[in-house]
Design an enzyme around this catalytic site. Structure first.
Site, short mmCIF file in Angstrom:
data_model
loop_
_atom_site.label_atom_id
_atom_site.label_comp_id
_atom_site.label_asym_id
_atom_site.label_seq_id
_atom_site.Cartn_x
_atom_site.Cartn_y
_atom_site.Cartn_z
CG HIS A 155 -2.07 -0.92 1.26
ND1 HIS A 155 -1.70 -2.22 1.26
CD2 HIS A 155 -3.40 -0.69 0.79
CE1 HIS A 155 -3.26 -2.93 1.08
NE2 HIS A 155 -3.99 -1.96 0.83
CE LYS A 159 -3.94 -0.49 4.73
NZ LYS A 159 -5.22 0.23 5.09
#
EC number: 1.17.1.8
Length: 266
Positions: A155, A159
């Site tokens: 990601h 995040k």
């Protein structure tokens, strides 16, 4: 078809902006208000880059629900705020659709009990991308035949949680059909702590965080003389909107908490 009246929490975020467009483009959806940590008293149309939508913005979600008649709350905020918003929505008779990860088992149990007491639907989805849901389902199918498996989730570097909700949910689904086992050499030693990733009943989870990524996951299975890789990639946040639409439509017809879109996809 009657319009579904939606309150959106987190309209300025990258997911939130896509959700505003989704609601505007869906004939039977109506954005009646938004909840934001700033911009009290303004309208969505007052925010730069937003469409001309005359939905008022509140910083206090309780005041929002007191002032505005709503059917569904779409929450795309953070785990801490999302938990509070979900409980508040159910208390006010509003059905939550939550795209925030980080809910504990205790959180889910409490919210499920409240949803059933209120006879309201509540959908919490670690991932709204339909392809990601199929990736999880296919991984669970494969785990019946390959019990050595590792998960690599990748990601963007902003995040907050690791592993991702999708990675953890994938491990949970696999564990439903796979006996817990220790993978690798029985005397394996980590020369650097964490080198083998997190351990979920012997399933190894690895989290990658880099700028340039959006949301990606690869599930790798190993067997004698073969490997199997199941991968999903989201290249932009519009990829999540088909799942948001499905969840909003579905939450109107259930009266309990559903955790994960895989439970509403046949």
């Amino acid at each position: 078809m009657d319009k579904i009246r939606i309150v959106l929490a987190g309209p300025r975020g990258r997911m939130g902006k896509e959700a505003v467009l989704l609601i505007e483009e869906t004939e039977h959806f109506e954005l009646v208000a938004a909840v934001d940590r700033i911009n009290e008293g303004k309208y969505i149309s007052d925010i730069e880059g937003m469409p001309n939508v005359q939905a008022p913005i509140y910083t206090d979600i309780e005041k929002c629900f007191q002032d505005v008649k709503a059917d569904v709350l779409v929450d795309l905020t953070t785990p801490e705020i999302g938990r509070v918003h979900t409980k508040t929505a159910l208390t006010y008779g509003v059905r939550p659709v939550v795209g925030t990860t980080g809910f504990s088992e205790e959180d889910l149990k409490e919210l499920k009990q409240l949803a059933e007491e209120k006879e309201l639907g509540c959908i919490i989805a670690p991932n709204f991308a339909i392809g990601a849901i199929l990736m999880m389902k296919f991984s669970q199918m494969a785990a019946k035949y390959f019990d050595d498996v590792e998960i690599i989730e990748m990601h963007h570097d902003q995040k907050l949680d690791a592993p991702s909700g999708t990675g953890l949910k994938t491990a949970e689904l696999i564990s439903e059909v796979r006996e817990a086992k220790k993978q690798g050499h029985p005397e394996e030693k980590e020369l650097l702590e964490g080198a083998r990733g997190a351990d979920y009943e012997g399933i190894r989870l690895h989290s990658v965080r880099l700028p340039g990524l959006i949301a990606h996951q690869e599930v790798m299975f190993g067997g004698f003389g073969q490997t199997l890789k199941i991968r999903h990639d989201s290249y932009n946040r519009a990829s999540f909107m088909s799942g948001v639409k499905l969840a909003v439509d579905t939450v109107m017809n259930v009266d309990t908490l559903v955790y994960g879109l895989e439970n509403i996809i046949d």
